[in-house]
Design a protein around this motif. Structure first.
Motif, short mmCIF file in Angstrom:
data_model
loop_
_atom_site.label_atom_id
_atom_site.label_comp_id
_atom_site.label_asym_id
_atom_site.label_seq_id
_atom_site.Cartn_x
_atom_site.Cartn_y
_atom_site.Cartn_z
N LEU A 1 -22.86 -13.65 11.63
CA LEU A 1 -23.52 -14.10 10.42
C LEU A 1 -24.77 -13.27 10.16
N THR A 2 -25.02 -13.01 8.89
CA THR A 2 -26.29 -12.43 8.47
C THR A 2 -27.07 -13.53 7.77
N LEU A 3 -28.25 -13.85 8.29
CA LEU A 3 -29.05 -14.96 7.79
C LEU A 3 -30.37 -14.45 7.23
N ALA A 4 -30.80 -15.05 6.13
CA ALA A 4 -32.10 -14.71 5.55
C ALA A 4 -33.19 -15.45 6.31
N ARG A 5 -34.23 -14.71 6.68
CA ARG A 5 -35.38 -15.27 7.38
C ARG A 5 -36.65 -14.90 6.62
N PRO A 6 -37.73 -15.64 6.80
CA PRO A 6 -38.97 -15.32 6.09
C PRO A 6 -39.45 -13.90 6.32
N ASP A 7 -39.15 -13.34 7.49
CA ASP A 7 -39.61 -11.99 7.81
C ASP A 7 -38.51 -10.94 7.70
N GLY A 8 -37.40 -11.29 7.04
CA GLY A 8 -36.31 -10.34 6.88
C GLY A 8 -34.95 -10.97 7.08
N MET A 9 -34.07 -10.31 7.83
CA MET A 9 -32.73 -10.81 8.09
C MET A 9 -32.49 -10.91 9.59
N GLU A 10 -31.62 -11.84 9.97
CA GLU A 10 -31.25 -12.01 11.37
C GLU A 10 -29.73 -12.01 11.50
N LEU A 11 -29.23 -11.30 12.50
CA LEU A 11 -27.82 -11.37 12.85
C LEU A 11 -27.64 -12.40 13.95
N VAL A 12 -26.62 -13.26 13.80
CA VAL A 12 -26.30 -14.27 14.81
C VAL A 12 -24.81 -14.19 15.11
N ALA A 13 -24.47 -14.00 16.36
CA ALA A 13 -23.06 -13.96 16.79
C ALA A 13 -22.66 -15.35 17.27
N ILE A 14 -21.47 -15.79 16.84
CA ILE A 14 -21.00 -17.14 17.18
C ILE A 14 -19.59 -17.07 17.73
N SER A 15 -19.39 -17.70 18.88
CA SER A 15 -18.04 -17.92 19.41
C SER A 15 -17.71 -19.39 19.20
N ALA A 16 -16.66 -19.66 18.46
CA ALA A 16 -16.26 -21.03 18.14
C ALA A 16 -15.08 -21.42 19.03
N LYS A 17 -15.33 -22.33 19.97
CA LYS A 17 -14.30 -22.72 20.93
C LYS A 17 -14.33 -24.23 21.13
N LEU A 18 -13.15 -24.82 21.29
CA LEU A 18 -13.06 -26.22 21.67
C LEU A 18 -13.30 -26.36 23.17
N LYS A 19 -13.86 -27.48 23.57
CA LYS A 19 -14.19 -27.67 25.00
C LYS A 19 -12.96 -27.56 25.88
N ASN A 20 -11.82 -28.05 25.40
CA ASN A 20 -10.60 -28.00 26.21
C ASN A 20 -10.13 -26.58 26.47
N ASP A 21 -10.60 -25.64 25.65
CA ASP A 21 -10.18 -24.24 25.80
C ASP A 21 -11.11 -23.45 26.72
N LEU A 22 -12.14 -24.10 27.22
CA LEU A 22 -13.12 -23.38 28.05
C LEU A 22 -12.66 -23.34 29.51
N THR A 23 -11.60 -22.57 29.75
CA THR A 23 -11.11 -22.36 31.10
C THR A 23 -12.00 -21.35 31.81
#
Length: 233
Positions: free
Chosen positions: A88-110
């Protein structure tokens, strides 16, 4: 890569983003919910899914340093290119921030999936980019569910073709609101008073919700067609 090419136990889906102007493909409802929450976020400037972690030699190097087996294409000695579910590219008061997200269900966390997630986290840490693991426990589940309720309104042309202002439709919906009436009851009263069909009405109301122009409370309880609706004060 296409959704049909990837084995998945979830429900694959495609949604067109108003932010990016393109179709986004997802392999599970959980990924779709994360996308919709990002789409609704007022700071979101860009959404990139299945972002490739390149150069691939770097993830192989990290795996070697950690003593973790790097993923390979099945039956071959060819390493796969690792991906992160969202960047994600997010707008911040001092510019932009990149945030990486891994979307996983708990049952898949082997144990194996956690190893691959560790590779992802270190890859992003080396770049000074925040990495977040999002499970069903740390998302706004009610809001995500209600955004799915109005997901079709993201690109329903009936809202614009109707010639009715979505804000005006939402206000009429709110005028007909009563604590004992279901969503369908209020919607039927609203579309009758504005002479539109129910699909157009849903598109108009959903557009107002996505534009944050509706008083419908999407954060307190899950919306259904047959249950009552809460309004924000």
């Amino acid at each position: 890569m296409y959704v049909r090419d990837v084995p998945s136990e979830g429900t694959s889906s495609m949604v067109r983003s108003r932010i990016t102007g393109r179709n986004h493909a997802y392999l599970s409802n959980h990924e779709l919910k994360v996308h919709l929450l990002a789409e609704y976020g007022s700071a979101t400037l860009d959404i990139r899914e299945q972002f490739a972690l390149l150069p691939w030699e770097e993830t192989q190097f990290i795996a070697t340093q950690l003593g973790i087996r790097h993923p390979f294409f099945p039956g071959t000695s060819t390493p796969t290119v690792l991906t992160t579910d969202f960047l994600l590219t997010l707008a911040r008061p001092d510019g932009m921030e990149l945030v990486a997200i891994s979307a996983k269900l708990k049952n898949d966390l082997t144990s194996r999936s956690l190893e691959k997630l560790l590779l992802e986290r270190i890859y992003w840490n080396r770049r000074g980019i925040r990495w977040i693991l999002v499970t069903e426990d740390n998302i706004h589940a009610i809001r995500a569910s209600n955004l799915m309720f109005f997901e079709t309104a993201l690109n329903d042309e009936r809202a614009t073709q109707s010639g009715i202002n979505p804000v005006a439709f939402s206000r009429r919906f709110e005028d007909h609101w009563a604590p004992s009436l279901s969503f369908n009851d209020i919607m039927n009263l609203t579309i009758d008073s504005m002479s539109v069909d129910v699909h157009t009405g849903h598109a108009l109301l959903g557009t107002a919700v996505w534009n944050r122009d509706s008083r419908i409370d999407i954060d307190t309880k899950k919306l259904t067609h047959r249950d009552t609706v809460d309004l924000k004060l």
